[in-house]
Write a protein that holds these residues in place. Structure first.
Motif, short mmCIF file in Angstrom:
data_model
loop_
_atom_site.label_atom_id
_atom_site.label_comp_id
_atom_site.label_asym_id
_atom_site.label_seq_id
_atom_site.Cartn_x
_atom_site.Cartn_y
_atom_site.Cartn_z
N ASN A 154 44.14 35.60 19.75
CA ASN A 154 43.50 36.48 20.72
C ASN A 154 44.17 36.28 22.06
O ASN A 154 44.74 35.23 22.32
N VAL A 155 44.12 37.30 22.89
CA VAL A 155 44.66 37.15 24.25
C VAL A 155 43.59 36.53 25.14
O VAL A 155 42.42 36.47 24.79
N ASP A 156 44.00 36.09 26.33
CA ASP A 156 43.09 35.37 27.20
C ASP A 156 43.50 35.58 28.65
O ASP A 156 44.58 36.10 28.94
N PHE A 157 42.63 35.17 29.57
CA PHE A 157 42.99 35.14 30.99
C PHE A 157 42.23 34.00 31.65
O PHE A 157 41.25 33.48 31.11
N ALA A 158 42.70 33.59 32.82
CA ALA A 158 42.03 32.55 33.59
C ALA A 158 42.21 32.85 35.07
O ALA A 158 43.20 33.46 35.48
N VAL A 159 41.24 32.41 35.86
CA VAL A 159 41.25 32.61 37.31
C VAL A 159 41.42 31.26 37.99
O VAL A 159 40.81 30.27 37.58
N SER A 160 42.26 31.20 39.02
CA SER A 160 42.50 29.96 39.74
C SER A 160 41.23 29.47 40.43
O SER A 160 40.28 30.24 40.63
N GLU A 161 41.21 28.20 40.83
CA GLU A 161 40.01 27.63 41.43
C GLU A 161 39.61 28.33 42.72
O GLU A 161 38.43 28.47 43.02
N ASN A 162 40.60 28.80 43.49
CA ASN A 162 40.27 29.50 44.73
C ASN A 162 40.04 30.99 44.52
O ASN A 162 39.85 31.75 45.48
N VAL A 163 40.07 31.44 43.25
CA VAL A 163 39.78 32.81 42.83
C VAL A 163 40.78 33.82 43.39
O VAL A 163 40.53 35.02 43.40
N LYS A 183 51.23 37.18 32.44
CA LYS A 183 51.31 38.01 33.63
C LYS A 183 50.48 37.39 34.75
O LYS A 183 49.28 37.14 34.58
N VAL A 184 51.14 37.12 35.86
CA VAL A 184 50.46 36.61 37.05
C VAL A 184 49.98 37.81 37.86
O VAL A 184 50.77 38.71 38.18
N VAL A 185 48.69 37.83 38.18
CA VAL A 185 48.05 39.02 38.76
C VAL A 185 47.31 38.63 40.04
O VAL A 185 46.67 37.58 40.11
N ASP A 186 47.41 39.50 41.03
CA ASP A 186 46.67 39.30 42.27
C ASP A 186 45.18 39.47 42.02
O ASP A 186 44.75 40.41 41.35
N ASN A 187 44.38 38.55 42.56
CA ASN A 187 42.93 38.65 42.42
C ASN A 187 42.24 38.55 43.78
O ASN A 187 41.04 38.34 43.85
N ALA A 188 43.03 38.69 44.87
CA ALA A 188 42.48 38.53 46.21
C ALA A 188 42.59 39.80 47.05
O ALA A 188 41.58 40.37 47.45
N GLN A 189 43.81 40.24 47.30
CA GLN A 189 44.02 41.41 48.16
C GLN A 189 43.85 42.72 47.41
O GLN A 189 43.08 43.59 47.81
N THR A 190 44.60 42.85 46.30
CA THR A 190 44.52 44.05 45.46
C THR A 190 44.38 43.63 44.01
O THR A 190 45.36 43.51 43.28
N PRO A 191 43.17 43.34 43.56
CA PRO A 191 42.97 42.89 42.18
C PRO A 191 43.62 43.83 41.16
O PRO A 191 43.46 45.04 41.24
N GLY A 192 44.37 43.24 40.23
CA GLY A 192 45.04 44.02 39.20
C GLY A 192 46.50 44.29 39.50
O GLY A 192 47.22 44.80 38.63
#
Length: 450
Positions: A182-191, A213-222
């Motif tokens: 299965n695929v998965d994802f994780a968010v860094s501690e500082n989100v 894939k490293v993805v922005d989750n702060a300024q422009t999520p996705g």
């Protein structure tokens, strides 16, 4: 006569197992949501659960209100429930909780409407982040991501992974049938950063590789930041962050890789475990960032220390685990999660649906034990296995993936939520002491409230 002897032996084995594993609960409540009747064969629809961070204490009644998120198909529901306030503040002088069924508010409301919907997708994982731009991130069976915000029913951000002609049919088939892949994802501690996996598009070819894939989750999520290939793998089924920058992955080649977002995209260290079966899952301790645990298809759980692994790699030696325990009857480990109150507290989920609660402290104490204090492996296993939650509905559906169907509450120590294949929700806290010390069972202990 042979059959009677076998049955007698099994009865004795059950008595020993029952004595070793307490069956009492500090608290347990169950609820069958009305939306489980919306579809036929509801047990075949993937489900996922996650707790929110919402807690509202009511000292006058001795209770607190909390909520959990549960998905069914493309819909995500927020289910509110009540718990005894003593589960969160055990040392305070509190009133006995005054409430009926824990899910009474939901039952009285009648029809339950979805909180969020990702139309046309099947949600397989929910991560409650409570960020400024989104409250939750979800992953779907296709590998797409969606970000949801309070009071907005549709995604506020989307990152789609489309399956087209280049996608291997065999990979799609494996994805749907295998419990391990299965695929998965994780968010860094500082989100601020997210890492997700994408399965290989070229199954069986010489240059086959899956992607991270490293993805922005702060300024422009996705917004994609960079892509990291994982050579000679079909899929990376588990990703966990160690801190804001370092993360580790587990791919279908049973290899664990450690990356730094600030690096060149190549693993800092890699570790393969050729023993005790194929690795299916892993988790990283929230308290000790160098400690992680793996689970295999032979029911084996292994605790590791990254510092030891680095030393072994430098010395060209095979890494050795800190500790090893086993599921009963070689029940494959499909999910494993560290607790929030102790670095030795671990929860693991088997293909059977059984939820195993472990405390590995006896193993740590054995390091300084001498003579008669040293326990054999079987006794040590019994000391570490503190509780098993079975749940009748959890073992009814074959080939039902148990991944992401069990979650620790992030704020209330020891409280667990899970969803069964038929949609039954359970919130419980196991009793981890000795039965002789438990005294009488209160009216809310050990009895499911529907």
């Amino acid at each position: 006569m042979g059959g009677e002897k076998i049955n007698k032996i099994r009865n004795e084995e059950f008595k020993i197992w029952k004595k070793a594993v307490p069956s009492l609960y500090h608290h347990i409540s169950t609820f069958k949501p009305p939306y489980t009747t919306y579809f036929e064969s509801v047990e075949k629809i993937p489900k996922a659960v996650a707790f929110t961070h919402k807690i509202a204490p009511h000292k006058e009644s001795g209770t607190m209100a909390a909520s959990m998120l549960c998905s069914q198909g493309s819909d995500i529901y927020e289910i509110e429930f009540q718990l005894p306030l003593g589960l969160h503040a055990p040392n305070e002088n509190l009133k006995d909780p005054q409430y009926g069924a824990s899910f009474a508010k939901v039952v009285n409301n009648g029809k339950l409407e979805p909180k969020w919907t990702y139309q046309g997708e099947t949600v397989t994982k929910i991560e409650y982040v409570g960020g400024s731009l989104a409250d939750a991130v979800v992953m779907t069976a296709s590998g797409s991501l969606a970000w949801f915000k309070e009071d907005c029913k549709v995604p506020v951000f989307v990152m789609e992974e489309l399956r087209g002609p280049s996608t291997s049919f065999s990979r799609i088939h494996d994805q749907g049938q295998s419990l391990a892949v299965n695929v998965d994802f994780a968010v860094s501690e500082n989100v601020e950063t997210l890492v997700k996996s994408q399965q290989s598009m070229a199954s069986g070819q010489q240059d086959e590789h899956s992607l991270l894939k490293v993805v922005d989750n702060a300024q422009t999520p996705g917004r994609p930041i960079r892509t990291i290939p994982v050579p000679r793998t079909s899929v990376t089924q588990a990703i966990r962050f160690l801190d804001n920058h370092m993360f580790c992955t587990l791919s279908d080649d049973s290899t664990i890789r450690f990356y730094d977002l600030r690096g060149d995209g190549k693993p800092l260290w890699s570790m393969a475990d050729p023993h005790d079966g194929k690795l299916l899952c892993l988790d990283v301790s929230p308290m000790i960032e160098s400690m992680f645990i793996t689970g295999s298809d032979t029911g084996t759980l292994k605790l590791w220390d990254l510092r030891t692994i680095i030393a072994c790699i430098e010395n060209k030696e095979e890494p050795i685990e800190i500790a090893k325990v086993f599921h009963s009857a070689a029940d494959p480990v499909v999910d494993v999660k560290f607790g929030i109150s102790s670095p030795a507290e671990i929860l693991s989920v088997g293909v059977s649906g059984n939820v195993y609660h472990w405390d590995l402290e006896p193993i740590f104490l054995q390091e300084n034990a001498e003579g008669d204090e040293i326990m054999d492996a079987e006794e040590l296993q019994q000391q570490c296995l503190r509780f098993i939650h079975t749940g009748g509905g959890r073992r009814q559906a074959e080939f039902y993936s148990q991944r992401e169907t069990v979650a620790w509450h992030p704020l209330i120590s020891g409280v667990v939520g899970c969803v069964d294949p038929d949609g039954l929700l359970t919130v419980y806290k196991g009793f981890l002491g000795k039965e002789a010390d438990s005294g009488s069972v209160s009216e809310n202990e050990g009895d499911a409230q529907v």
